[in-house]
Design an enzyme around this catalytic site. Structure first.
Site, PDB file in Angstrom:
ATOM      1  N   SER A 154     104.403  47.311  84.689  1.00 10.78           N
ATOM      2  CA  SER A 154     105.568  48.051  84.207  1.00 10.78           C
ATOM      3  C   SER A 154     106.778  47.773  85.086  1.00 10.78           C
ATOM      4  O   SER A 154     106.648  47.643  86.309  1.00 10.78           O
ATOM      5  CB  SER A 154     105.292  49.553  84.210  1.00 10.78           C
ATOM      6  OG  SER A 154     106.455  50.282  83.860  1.00 10.78           O
ATOM      7  N   TYR A 167     102.626  56.875  87.973  1.00 12.31           N
ATOM      8  CA  TYR A 167     102.551  55.772  87.017  1.00 12.31           C
ATOM      9  C   TYR A 167     102.911  54.444  87.691  1.00 12.31           C
ATOM     10  O   TYR A 167     102.215  53.435  87.523  1.00 12.31           O
ATOM     11  CB  TYR A 167     103.501  56.071  85.860  1.00 12.31           C
ATOM     12  CG  TYR A 167     103.562  55.047  84.759  1.00 12.31           C
ATOM     13  CD1 TYR A 167     102.548  54.949  83.811  1.00 12.31           C
ATOM     14  CD2 TYR A 167     104.665  54.209  84.639  1.00 12.31           C
ATOM     15  CE1 TYR A 167     102.625  54.025  82.774  1.00 12.31           C
ATOM     16  CE2 TYR A 167     104.750  53.288  83.612  1.00 12.31           C
ATOM     17  CZ  TYR A 167     103.729  53.193  82.684  1.00 12.31           C
ATOM     18  OH  TYR A 167     103.820  52.274  81.653  1.00 12.31           O
ATOM     19  N   LYS A 171     100.615  51.068  88.186  1.00 11.59           N
ATOM     20  CA  LYS A 171     101.051  49.790  87.649  1.00 11.59           C
ATOM     21  C   LYS A 171     101.298  48.771  88.764  1.00 11.59           C
ATOM     22  O   LYS A 171     101.039  47.576  88.594  1.00 11.59           O
ATOM     23  CB  LYS A 171     102.324  49.977  86.817  1.00 11.59           C
ATOM     24  CG  LYS A 171     102.117  50.757  85.523  1.00 11.59           C
ATOM     25  CD  LYS A 171     101.089  50.102  84.621  1.00 11.59           C
ATOM     26  CE  LYS A 171     101.094  50.683  83.224  1.00 11.59           C
ATOM     27  NZ  LYS A 171     100.049  50.078  82.363  1.00 11.59           N
TER      28      LYS A 171
END
Length: 325
Positions: A154, A167, A171
């Site tokens: 990401s 998150y 990632k």
């Protein structure tokens, strides 16, 4: 010249394939001849609930179009679930050639407020989940001397996004995982790359605009030029890059690739030539380093190490250039 890229005879696992990016990957792989394991637990964009409907719908669509597919409702968050996903593909189709680790969800919040549950759940699916599926898939690929891994990274990790520390950490970990799989897999015909997709998907619904409380981040949002993004934020724009990277035609490995607004680009991690301290009996002082800070950060000359040991060579090259050795 026939430059068609097909997947006849290939078996692909796509996790999180019931919606969004994964769904489109699975459908296009099947259209191009692959046999597809469609894995989806059927959760919401926040990872809540479970349903077989999402995976079943994609499998039905593939079969109705004349393709071959089987569904898996196992969770990537457990080692047993990951093993079951791979075994289901092997039982149905005899092997595994392609593994696209795409399953994931968001649970946003301020960095200082993230609970263990918010951290562990996200890392468990994005990072550990990739391990759980990729390890048994890797073993199957190694036996056959061929494999293609695509891990879903990401821009939130590579470049940063407020209120997404959990998150982004997951990632970012996938970047390291992909690099190591690429190095180890090079001995067995296995490639691995990281994709940074951009799309308006279900996960966007889990985001509030609370992160605009950070002035510098809010300013970056206000200043962003989205002219190229108009009409180009659907998941389908990521599919050409994802499928090329897992195709037999692609020789790339150990890479990071981005899709944003219809722009497809390789992303590189480089180190500046930097400042090499003079040979001495002791390291430089903090003050000496501070005086050389412009040289430390000067981007004029850059190196791109692809292993830990390449960095030693880069350091020696810089030292010779600067007359230190």
């Amino acid at each position: 010249m026939n430059d068609h890229i097909g997947f006849d005879g290939r078996v692909a696992i796509v996790t999180g394939a019931g919606n969004g990016l994964g769904r489109d990957y699975a459908l296009e792989l099947a259209r191009r001849g692959a046999k597809v394991l469609v894995n989806d637990l059927g959760v919401t964009g926040a990872g809540i609930g479970a349903s077989s409907a999402a995976a079943d719908d994609v499998v039905r669509e593939i079969r109705d179009a004349g393709g071959e597919a089987v569904a898996s409702y196992d969770s990537v968050a457990t080692r047993e679930g990951g093993a079951a996903i791979v075994q289901t593909a092997i039982d149905a189709f005899g092997k595994v050639d392609i593994c696209i680790a795409n399953a994931g969800f968001l649970r946003n919040g301020r960095f200082e407020d993230l609970s263990d549950e918010q951290i562990d759940a996200v890392l468990g699916v994005h990072l550990k989940g990739a391990f759980h599926v990729a390890q048994p898939a890797y073993k199957a690929m190694r036996r056959n001397g061929y494999g293609r891994f695509l891990f879903t990274g990401s821009a939130s990790a590579m470049f940063g996004h407020a209120w997404q520390a959990n998150y982004a950490a997951g990632k970012g970990g996938l970047m390291g995982l992909s690099h190591v799989v690429a190095i180890e897999g090079s001995a067995y015909g296995i490639t691995s790359n990281l994709l940074l997709p951009t799309a308006a998907s279900r996960l966007a619904a889990e985001m509030t605009d609370g992160f605009k409380e950070i002035p510098a981040f809010a300013d970056s949002i206000a200043r962003s030029d989205r002219a190229a993004a108009r009409g180009r934020t659907s998941p389908e724009y990521n599919t050409p890059l994802a499928l090329y990277l897992v195709s037999e035609a692609c020789r790339e490995t150990h890479g990071i690739f981005s899709q944003n607004s219809g722009r497809y680009a390789k992303v590189r991690i480089v180190a500046a030539d930097g400042w090499v301290a003079p040979v001495a009996d002791a390291p430089p002082t903090i003050e000496e380093l501070a005086r050389q800070w412009d040289a430390v950060c000067d981007p004029t000359i850059e190196h791109e190490p692809l292993t830990v040991y390449d960095e030693f060579t880069a350091a020696s090259t810089a030292a010779r250039r600067q007359g230190v050795i």
